[in-house]
Design an enzyme around this catalytic site. Structure first.
Site, PDB file in Angstrom:
ATOM      1  N   SER A  78       0.715  -1.141   0.004  1.00 33.70           N
ATOM      2  CA  SER A  78      -0.069   0.052  -0.141  1.00 33.70           C
ATOM      3  C   SER A  78       0.836   1.287  -0.090  1.00 33.70           C
ATOM      4  O   SER A  78       1.672   1.587  -0.745  1.00 33.70           O
ATOM      5  CB  SER A  78      -0.903  -0.117   1.326  1.00 33.70           C
ATOM      6  N   HIS A 105      -7.180  -6.266   0.479  1.00 36.45           N
ATOM      7  CA  HIS A 105      -6.259  -5.396   0.586  1.00 36.45           C
ATOM      8  C   HIS A 105      -5.185  -5.707   1.446  1.00 36.45           C
ATOM      9  O   HIS A 105      -3.944  -5.520   1.185  1.00 36.45           O
ATOM     10  CB  HIS A 105      -6.684  -3.948   0.884  1.00 36.45           C
TER      11      HIS A 105
END
Length: 254
Positions: free
Chosen positions: A85, A235
């Site tokens: 990320s 994620h």
């Protein structure tokens, strides 16, 4: 000032960068598994996160220079670099800026493109925690639940809790600055940034951070990139499907 890290094992340096509001500790289990494959794993806290220093300045250019200073201080060369990320954005820019220092790049669930701000609820929830009133992790979790229903996300965020002194909790995050600079997290990789060596992009099957349209953007910056989907994961793919994540990483680096 030098970034805080936890170093595991011996061998070729393998540096791991956490995501926004995370810390190196999130990667301890995965880092241990990777180190057992013959790598010296460096789990690094980026500025304003974990046990690293706090600063009023925060952007990807600074995060890259922080990492360069860290690698220089430890004498690290020919590193394998993995970022998740926000850490993936740092890793991409670092590899493009200092290509000679990176042998292979792994990017977990983030694209080089621009992302609009989408952390408002989480930041509001963390900002609402009143540490004059809260006396336990359980109470902090209860307070955070008013903003964030997902138990897993709350547990991830509450890893930032620590005892400032006996009976008083606090957050390791520099929350004030991260709220103020949150738009920096979504900034795209600069147009001319390129890295010609091998790159592995790992996307979570149920995550929308890397879509079909991102393939072209990725190839513009990383012509030798491969994109692999990790099944049964969103994620936080390294936590949600650690076995497949680990297998893909080790196959790539070997």
């Amino acid at each position: 000032m030098l970034l805080h890290s936890n170093i595991l094992g011996e061998g070729q340096p393998f540096v791991i960068l956490h995501g926004f509001l995370g810390m190196s500790d999130n990667w301890k289990t995965m880092g241990q598994s990777i180190s057992e494959q013959g790598f010296q794993v460096h789990l690094v806290d980026q500025r304003n996160h974990g046990k690293s220093f706090h600063s009023n300045d925060f952007n990807y250019g600074l995060l890259v220079e922080d990492l360069k200073n860290y690698c220089d201080s430890k004498g690290l060369k020919d590193i394998i670099l993995l970022g998740h990320s926000m850490g993936g954005k740092t890793a991409m820019l670092f590899a493009a800026t200092y290509p000679a220092m990176v042998s292979k790049l792994i990017v977990a669930d983030i694209s080089p493109r621009y992302y609009p701000v989408h952390h408002d609820v989480i930041l509001n929830g963390l900002s609402a925690l009143d540490f004059d009133e809260l006396k336990s992790r359980g109470e902090a979790d209860e307070a955070l639940a008013k903003y964030i229903s997902d138990f897993g996300i709350r547990q991830f965020l509450l890893k930032n809790l620590y005892w400032v002194e006996k009976g008083k909790l606090g957050l390791r995050l520099n929350l004030e600055v991260l709220r103020e600079k949150v738009s920096e997290i979504g900034e795209p990789l600069p147009n001319g940034a390129r890295f010609e060596k091998e790159v592995l992009f790992l996307k979570g099957e149920h995550s929308d951070y890397i879509g079909l349209e991102d393939g072209i953007i990725i190839k513009n910056h990383f012509p030798n990139a491969e994109i692999i989907s990790i099944s049964n994961a969103g994620h936080w793919l390294h936590a949600e499907n650690p076995e497949d994540f680990f297998d893909a990483v080790i196959k790539f680096v070997n």
